[in-house]
Design a protein around this motif. Structure first.
Motif, mmCIF file in Angstrom:
data_model
loop_
_atom_site.group_PDB
_atom_site.id
_atom_site.type_symbol
_atom_site.label_atom_id
_atom_site.label_comp_id
_atom_site.label_asym_id
_atom_site.label_seq_id
_atom_site.Cartn_x
_atom_site.Cartn_y
_atom_site.Cartn_z
ATOM 1 N N THR A 173 0.817 -1.219 0.000
ATOM 2 C CA THR A 173 0.000 0.000 0.000
ATOM 3 C C THR A 173 0.842 1.257 0.000
ATOM 4 N N VAL A 174 2.106 1.133 0.369
ATOM 5 C CA VAL A 174 3.020 2.280 0.336
ATOM 6 C C VAL A 174 4.130 2.068 -0.703
ATOM 7 N N ASP A 175 3.844 1.190 -1.662
ATOM 8 C CA ASP A 175 4.772 0.913 -2.776
ATOM 9 C C ASP A 175 6.164 0.508 -2.308
ATOM 10 N N GLU A 211 12.096 -3.296 2.213
ATOM 11 C CA GLU A 211 12.104 -1.822 2.232
ATOM 12 C C GLU A 211 11.255 -1.297 3.391
ATOM 13 N N HIS A 212 10.099 -1.910 3.564
ATOM 14 C CA HIS A 212 9.210 -1.467 4.635
ATOM 15 C C HIS A 212 9.811 -1.775 6.008
ATOM 16 N N ALA A 213 10.445 -2.926 6.146
ATOM 17 C CA ALA A 213 11.074 -3.281 7.420
ATOM 18 C C ALA A 213 12.181 -2.297 7.779
ATOM 19 N N VAL A 214 12.983 -1.898 6.793
ATOM 20 C CA VAL A 214 14.051 -0.933 7.038
ATOM 21 C C VAL A 214 13.458 0.420 7.433
ATOM 22 N N PHE A 215 12.455 0.881 6.678
ATOM 23 C CA PHE A 215 11.822 2.161 6.997
ATOM 24 C C PHE A 215 11.239 2.134 8.411
ATOM 25 N N ALA A 216 10.486 1.084 8.740
ATOM 26 C CA ALA A 216 9.855 0.986 10.055
ATOM 27 C C ALA A 216 10.895 0.863 11.168
ATOM 28 N N TYR A 246 6.425 12.735 11.102
ATOM 29 C CA TYR A 246 5.093 12.975 10.558
ATOM 30 C C TYR A 246 5.203 13.414 9.099
ATOM 31 N N HIS A 247 6.108 14.327 8.827
ATOM 32 C CA HIS A 247 6.305 14.817 7.464
ATOM 33 C C HIS A 247 6.720 13.685 6.523
ATOM 34 N N ASN A 259 1.456 11.148 2.754
ATOM 35 C CA ASN A 259 1.323 10.799 1.340
ATOM 36 C C ASN A 259 2.133 9.574 0.918
ATOM 37 N N ARG A 260 2.394 8.657 1.833
ATOM 38 C CA ARG A 260 3.113 7.437 1.466
ATOM 39 C C ARG A 260 2.190 6.430 0.814
ATOM 40 N N SER A 261 0.927 6.424 1.217
ATOM 41 C CA SER A 261 0.020 5.446 0.623
ATOM 42 C C SER A 261 -0.507 5.979 -0.711
#
Length: 68
Positions: free
Chosen positions: A12-14, A19-24, A60-61, A65-67
């Motif tokens: 949902t966030v492309d 990638e999502h694990a690293v970001f989180a 927050y910034h 608009n990630r999704s």
């Protein structure tokens, strides 16, 4: 089942799962820093006066608009 648990949200966030694990993970680390700064500020108010607020605003910034 595994797709739903591990892949639906990152898509949902492309992002891929990794990638999502690293970001989180980085997001989590920044939250720990903000929490530590806020805890120190609670005891010694002249230290880290805006650190937790600044980090929170940055996070927050970054998440807006990630999704899709």
């Amino acid at each position: 089942m595994l797709t739903r648990v591990f892949l639906d949200h990152p898509r949902t966030v492309d992002e891929s799962y990794l990638e999502h694990a690293v970001f989180a993970g980085r997001f989590s680390a920044r939250l720990f820093v903000a929490a530590f700064a806020a805890a120190i500020h609670a005891v010694i108010p002249c230290l880290f006066e805006k650190t937790a607020s600044r980090i929170t605003a940055e996070l927050y910034h970054r998440t807006q608009n990630r999704s899709r």
